[in-house]
Design an enzyme around this catalytic site. Sequence first.
Site, short mmCIF file in Angstrom:
data_model
loop_
_atom_site.label_atom_id
_atom_site.label_comp_id
_atom_site.label_asym_id
_atom_site.label_seq_id
_atom_site.Cartn_x
_atom_site.Cartn_y
_atom_site.Cartn_z
N SER A 1 -19.40 -16.29 10.85
CA SER A 1 -20.55 -16.35 9.38
C SER A 1 -19.13 -16.33 8.36
CB SER A 1 -21.40 -15.66 9.84
OG SER A 1 -21.96 -16.27 10.87
N MET A 2 -18.97 -15.27 8.49
CA MET A 2 -18.51 -14.85 7.04
C MET A 2 -16.66 -15.92 6.31
SD MET A 2 -18.95 -11.95 5.86
CE MET A 2 -17.11 -11.06 5.07
N ARG B 1 -7.71 0.89 9.82
CA ARG B 1 -7.14 -0.29 10.52
C ARG B 1 -5.69 -0.02 10.76
NH1 ARG B 1 -7.08 -6.82 9.47
NH2 ARG B 1 -6.44 -7.49 11.21
N SER C 1 -1.58 -9.36 8.23
CA SER C 1 -2.70 -9.15 7.01
C SER C 1 -2.48 -9.54 6.29
CB SER C 1 -3.75 -9.10 7.28
OG SER C 1 -4.78 -9.24 6.07
N GLY D 1 -10.45 -4.55 6.37
CA GLY D 1 -11.69 -5.17 6.91
C GLY D 1 -12.93 -4.20 5.76
N PHE E 1 -17.40 -12.76 12.56
CA PHE E 1 -16.12 -13.49 11.51
C PHE E 1 -16.29 -14.91 11.85
CE2 PHE E 1 -12.29 -11.29 14.22
CZ PHE E 1 -12.71 -10.24 13.17
N THR F 1 -13.71 -5.90 2.59
CA THR F 1 -14.55 -7.28 2.10
C THR F 1 -15.48 -7.28 3.47
OG1 THR F 1 -12.86 -8.67 1.36
CG2 THR F 1 -15.41 -9.84 1.93
N HIS G 1 -9.35 0.58 -3.22
CA HIS G 1 -8.22 0.94 -2.18
C HIS G 1 -7.31 2.19 -2.44
CE1 HIS G 1 -8.42 -3.17 -0.45
NE2 HIS G 1 -8.47 -3.52 -1.03
#
Length: 319
Positions: A269-270, A170, A178, A75, A267, A77, A148
């Site tokens: 809009s992104m 997450r 993902s 998550g 979600f 971004t 990261h």
Amino acid sequence: MAGQVKKIGDFTFKSVSGAAAEVLRRTLCMYVKDYVEVQPSGAVFPNYLEDWCLKYHEFPVQKDDVWVVTYPKAGTTWTQELVWCLMFDMDSEEAKLELMKRFPFFEFDSLVDSSLEVPGMRADDPMKPGNTWKILQTLKSPRTIKSHLPVALLPKQLWTAHPKIIYVCRDPRDVCVSYYFHCIKLEGYTGNFDEFVKIFIGDMITYSPIWPHILDFWRRRHQSNILFIRFEDMKEDLPAVVMKVAKFLGKAVTEEEVERLADHCSFGSMSKNLAANNETFVGDWKNHLTKEQQKAFKTWTMKYLEGSDFPFYRDYDDV
């Protein structure tokens, strides 16, 4: 290469070995010559990190920095866009810039071959090797920076300058799914999903192992400059997370502003935001992992969580 060791400052780099490492080399070496395990941390990286680790560790940190730190595909971004919009004007021209320019990916240059030439790439493209480091040198205060890297490899001044750090975790099962699609799309992964799962729980994919990455920040969650949040909470109640992050950053927001920010970072809009749409909101492990893979995840997870008070992702009773 397997077994070769190199010492750089306080860091030790050892070429990875073993069955999972061989799968890694066979399926993910389109852009990477070799993978290494770095100590301290035990994390796996492309060997390009050898040229950057000391620069990163000595990077000057400013107290008014805001860092978003996550394991990949957790998550990142989503959180970056939320943080940036809380700190700056989401209606400005700057908001239309690529996220990697206004919220640079700290160690990006260490993930790619410095000699890589991509036809048609702009000279100022932040994905061009070396450009992210240049952006970091000229970024205006207050700086927003993404990473990261695990605790041991982050700039050492993070722990003395005490800038604000937002850590997002997450469910690793969703992260794995993902990450798999990410690697196919952007990193030239040529193996199948079962092989990827074995690499992931074998702690061999770049930035692994994930559990120490999470738990190192979980143990620091009570520090006043660190906010620990979950991807699942953002998905379930984004307005509540918007308010939590705003309070942490010292930003006063009205109900209308919270609603607008939640809509901007939703979600839907992104996925339409060309400046920020580089995150894969794929997960849904229940529709991807076989029963055998779920059992393997359970064994692997319980090994890392033994003795920990980390409360999440223990829903393995039916496995």
